[in-house]
Design a protein around this motif. Structure first.
Motif, mmCIF file in Angstrom:
data_model
loop_
_atom_site.group_PDB
_atom_site.id
_atom_site.type_symbol
_atom_site.label_atom_id
_atom_site.label_comp_id
_atom_site.label_asym_id
_atom_site.label_seq_id
_atom_site.Cartn_x
_atom_site.Cartn_y
_atom_site.Cartn_z
ATOM 1 N N ARG A 221 0.820 -1.221 0.000
ATOM 2 C CA ARG A 221 0.000 0.000 0.000
ATOM 3 C C ARG A 221 0.851 1.268 0.000
ATOM 4 O O ARG A 221 1.869 1.346 0.675
ATOM 5 N N ASP A 222 0.397 2.249 -0.798
ATOM 6 C CA ASP A 222 1.004 3.591 -0.831
ATOM 7 C C ASP A 222 2.476 3.540 -1.247
ATOM 8 O O ASP A 222 3.288 4.321 -0.751
ATOM 9 N N THR A 223 2.800 2.639 -2.163
ATOM 10 C CA THR A 223 4.191 2.474 -2.598
ATOM 11 C C THR A 223 4.380 2.770 -4.084
ATOM 12 O O THR A 223 5.372 3.398 -4.463
ATOM 13 N N TYR A 224 3.460 2.316 -4.933
ATOM 14 C CA TYR A 224 3.673 2.365 -6.370
ATOM 15 C C TYR A 224 2.612 3.182 -7.099
ATOM 16 O O TYR A 224 1.425 3.148 -6.744
ATOM 17 N N LEU A 225 3.035 3.884 -8.157
ATOM 18 C CA LEU A 225 2.088 4.385 -9.148
ATOM 19 C C LEU A 225 1.539 3.184 -9.911
ATOM 20 O O LEU A 225 2.232 2.158 -10.062
ATOM 21 N N PRO A 226 0.308 3.270 -10.432
ATOM 22 C CA PRO A 226 -0.253 2.119 -11.165
ATOM 23 C C PRO A 226 0.636 1.645 -12.315
ATOM 24 O O PRO A 226 0.753 0.443 -12.569
ATOM 25 N N GLN A 227 1.275 2.584 -13.018
ATOM 26 C CA GLN A 227 2.105 2.199 -14.158
ATOM 27 C C GLN A 227 3.331 1.398 -13.739
ATOM 28 O O GLN A 227 3.911 0.682 -14.551
ATOM 29 N N MET A 228 3.739 1.502 -12.470
ATOM 30 C CA MET A 228 4.912 0.765 -12.007
ATOM 31 C C MET A 228 4.645 -0.734 -11.946
ATOM 32 O O MET A 228 5.592 -1.526 -11.904
ATOM 33 N N ILE A 229 3.375 -1.122 -11.923
ATOM 34 C CA ILE A 229 3.045 -2.547 -12.003
ATOM 35 C C ILE A 229 2.332 -2.858 -13.323
ATOM 36 O O ILE A 229 1.575 -3.831 -13.430
ATOM 37 N N ASN A 230 2.588 -2.008 -14.325
ATOM 38 C CA ASN A 230 2.058 -2.201 -15.681
ATOM 39 C C ASN A 230 0.538 -2.213 -15.736
ATOM 40 O O ASN A 230 -0.052 -2.835 -16.620
ATOM 41 N N TRP A 231 -0.105 -1.487 -14.826
ATOM 42 C CA TRP A 231 -1.557 -1.594 -14.729
ATOM 43 C C TRP A 231 -2.251 -1.018 -15.970
ATOM 44 O O TRP A 231 -3.305 -1.499 -16.367
ATOM 45 N N GLU A 232 -1.668 0.008 -16.583
ATOM 46 C CA GLU A 232 -2.287 0.558 -17.791
ATOM 47 C C GLU A 232 -2.095 -0.360 -18.986
ATOM 48 O O GLU A 232 -2.865 -0.323 -19.952
ATOM 49 N N ALA A 233 -1.074 -1.240 -18.957
ATOM 50 C CA ALA A 233 -0.838 -2.193 -20.038
ATOM 51 C C ALA A 233 -1.814 -3.371 -19.970
ATOM 52 O O ALA A 233 -1.924 -4.144 -20.924
ATOM 53 N N LEU A 234 -2.513 -3.491 -18.853
ATOM 54 C CA LEU A 234 -3.506 -4.556 -18.661
ATOM 55 C C LEU A 234 -4.935 -4.023 -18.762
ATOM 56 O O LEU A 234 -5.892 -4.754 -18.518
ATOM 57 N N GLY A 246 -6.313 10.873 -7.283
ATOM 58 C CA GLY A 246 -5.006 10.514 -7.812
ATOM 59 C C GLY A 246 -4.883 10.607 -9.320
ATOM 60 O O GLY A 246 -3.787 10.430 -9.869
ATOM 61 N N GLN A 247 -5.991 10.907 -10.009
ATOM 62 C CA GLN A 247 -6.017 10.875 -11.475
ATOM 63 C C GLN A 247 -5.004 11.826 -12.100
ATOM 64 O O GLN A 247 -4.334 11.485 -13.086
ATOM 65 N N GLU A 248 -4.858 13.018 -11.543
ATOM 66 C CA GLU A 248 -3.965 14.011 -12.142
ATOM 67 C C GLU A 248 -2.526 13.512 -12.175
ATOM 68 O O GLU A 248 -1.827 13.645 -13.183
ATOM 69 N N VAL A 249 -2.080 12.901 -11.088
ATOM 70 C CA VAL A 249 -0.710 12.394 -11.020
ATOM 71 C C VAL A 249 -0.529 11.211 -11.970
ATOM 72 O O VAL A 249 0.479 11.114 -12.691
ATOM 73 N N VAL A 250 -1.497 10.300 -11.976
ATOM 74 C CA VAL A 250 -1.423 9.113 -12.845
ATOM 75 C C VAL A 250 -1.387 9.532 -14.311
ATOM 76 O O VAL A 250 -0.585 9.015 -15.108
ATOM 77 N N ALA A 251 -2.242 10.483 -14.691
ATOM 78 C CA ALA A 251 -2.276 10.945 -16.078
ATOM 79 C C ALA A 251 -0.988 11.671 -16.453
ATOM 80 O O ALA A 251 -0.442 11.485 -17.555
ATOM 81 N N ARG A 252 -0.466 12.501 -15.551
ATOM 82 C CA ARG A 252 0.762 13.236 -15.842
ATOM 83 C C ARG A 252 1.935 12.274 -16.051
ATOM 84 O O ARG A 252 2.752 12.456 -16.964
ATOM 85 N N ALA A 253 2.008 11.240 -15.217
ATOM 86 C CA ALA A 253 3.082 10.257 -15.367
ATOM 87 C C ALA A 253 2.995 9.570 -16.723
ATOM 88 O O ALA A 253 4.018 9.260 -17.356
ATOM 89 N N HIS A 254 1.766 9.334 -17.179
ATOM 90 C CA HIS A 254 1.580 8.673 -18.477
ATOM 91 C C HIS A 254 1.951 9.597 -19.637
ATOM 92 O O HIS A 254 2.766 9.243 -20.496
ATOM 93 N N PHE A 255 1.365 10.775 -19.668
ATOM 94 C CA PHE A 255 1.535 11.649 -20.825
ATOM 95 C C PHE A 255 2.903 12.309 -20.881
ATOM 96 O O PHE A 255 3.365 12.699 -21.958
ATOM 97 N N ARG A 256 3.581 12.445 -19.754
ATOM 98 C CA ARG A 256 4.919 13.022 -19.757
ATOM 99 C C ARG A 256 6.022 11.970 -19.714
ATOM 100 O O ARG A 256 7.206 12.305 -19.692
#
Length: 345
Positions: A221-234, A246-256
């Motif tokens: 818990r409270d350790t990883y961004l979703p992309q760090m476990i490939n969650w958007e690839a699934l 948390g959407q703003e941070v998750v989206a920024r990590a993706h688009f940047r």
């Protein structure tokens, strides 16, 4: 908590695991069909007039997609985008949903969502009266239809017959997650018995690893961004929906392109299972990542998922003295929109 010994004769091994005396259980799942109690999973039910609107503001999934049988992956994050839990979403009725996370996350997830539920007409409860079973094997879909009269769903889809539910998960062999009332589990277990071998749920967890599926536990818990476990690839993140915590941070990590760690799959040259958080080190003992989860495979060697730096790392790598051999993930590490996974009916 479910008494698996009383229900199906399974031996409790620890808080998350149950087992049977069946020899070579991981190999059995390669050669034949197997059934297993999914003791490591739980169900949190959200219902009420505002159930969908409530979840829409907290989950990474687009809740409107959870219809016509599609049962999307999702996650719940802190305002800083760190994951508190990941789960599968099942729409049971119009305003009744089941979240299926790892069992140790049920209470923390409910506690987190309780902070927002007060503003909605939505109720939450842990469904300890429901039991989950796993069915693995090439014959699993046919058994589901022949023995339980449920038409096999597509991957990440949901089907039901009365109070019996089935979800299809990816893996090296066809996998079905069954949800049945506790009083019915003995009947279902016996219906499948003539055609399947009982195995511990470590086999199901091994197939999760081989599918590249990182299911969080309380320790994550409270350790990883979703992309760090490939969650958007699934398909676990909808980038087409509106805001959620948390959407703003998750989206920024993706688009940047700011994701500095990624999930990898690997095999260790040894039979010692590492613990979550154990370091992946180079030959000089410098850490470059950490183990997420681990299980023994059909050949008695440890297979792991690890969260690793995206920088080029000098080899060889090891975990607790066991040399690491990278294995290929069964999917491309790129954005997969859940909208594309909905099976057209």
């Amino acid at each position: 908590m479910t008494d698996w010994n009383a229900l199906v004769g399974a031996t409790p091994l620890d808080e998350r695991r149950v087992g049977f005396d069946t020899p070579d259980q991981a190999r059995k799942a390669l050669d034949t069909s197997v059934r297993t109690p999914l003791a490591h999973l739980g169900i949190l039910e959200i219902s009420g007039a505002d159930a969908e609107r409530f979840l829409q503001g907290q989950a990474s999934a687009q809740l409107s997609l959870a219809s016509s049988g599609f049962a999307p992956l999702t996650c719940f994050c802190t305002p800083k985008g760190r994951m508190l839990a990941n789960a599968q979403v099942v729409r049971v009725e119009d305003q009744r949903f089941w979240l299926i996370p790892e069992y140790s996350l049920l209470s923390p997830l409910k506690e987190h969502l309780d902070k927002f539920a007060a503003f909605y007409k939505a109720d939450m409860r842990v469904r300890d009266d429901l039991v989950m079973l796993g069915l693995i094997g090439n014959e699993a879909p046919a058994l589901l239809e022949a023995k339980l009269d449920i038409e096999p769903p597509a991957v990440w889809h949901h089907a039901r017959q009365g109070e019996r539910h089935a979800l299809r998960h990816p893996g090296p062999r066809p996998r079905l997650l069954l949800i049945v009332p506790e009083q019915d589990v003995g009947n279902v277990w016996e219906l499948l018995a003539p055609h399947t071998t009982p195995v511990g749920n470590a086999v199901w967890c091994l197939h999760d690893i081989q599918a590249g599926m990182a299911w969080m536990r309380d320790v994550h818990r409270d350790t990883y961004l979703p992309q760090m476990i490939n969650w958007e690839a699934l398909g676990g993140i909808s980038f087409k929906k509106g805001c959620y915590t948390g959407q703003e941070v998750v989206a920024r990590a993706h688009f940047r392109g700011q994701v500095k760690k990624r999930l990898i799959r690997a095999q260790l040259e040894g039979a010692e299972l590492p613990e979550p958080g154990d370091a992946v080190e180079d030959s000089e003992g410098k850490p470059h990542g950490e183990v997420f989860c681990a299980e023994l495979d059909a050949y008695g060697q440890a297979e792991i998922l690890a969260v690793m730096t995206t920088k080029e790392v000098p080899g060889p790598l090891s975990v607790a003295g066991q040399r690491l051999k990278p294995l290929k993930l069964p999917y491309a590490v790129e954005r997969l929109d859940p909208e594309s996974l909905v099976q057209k009916t």
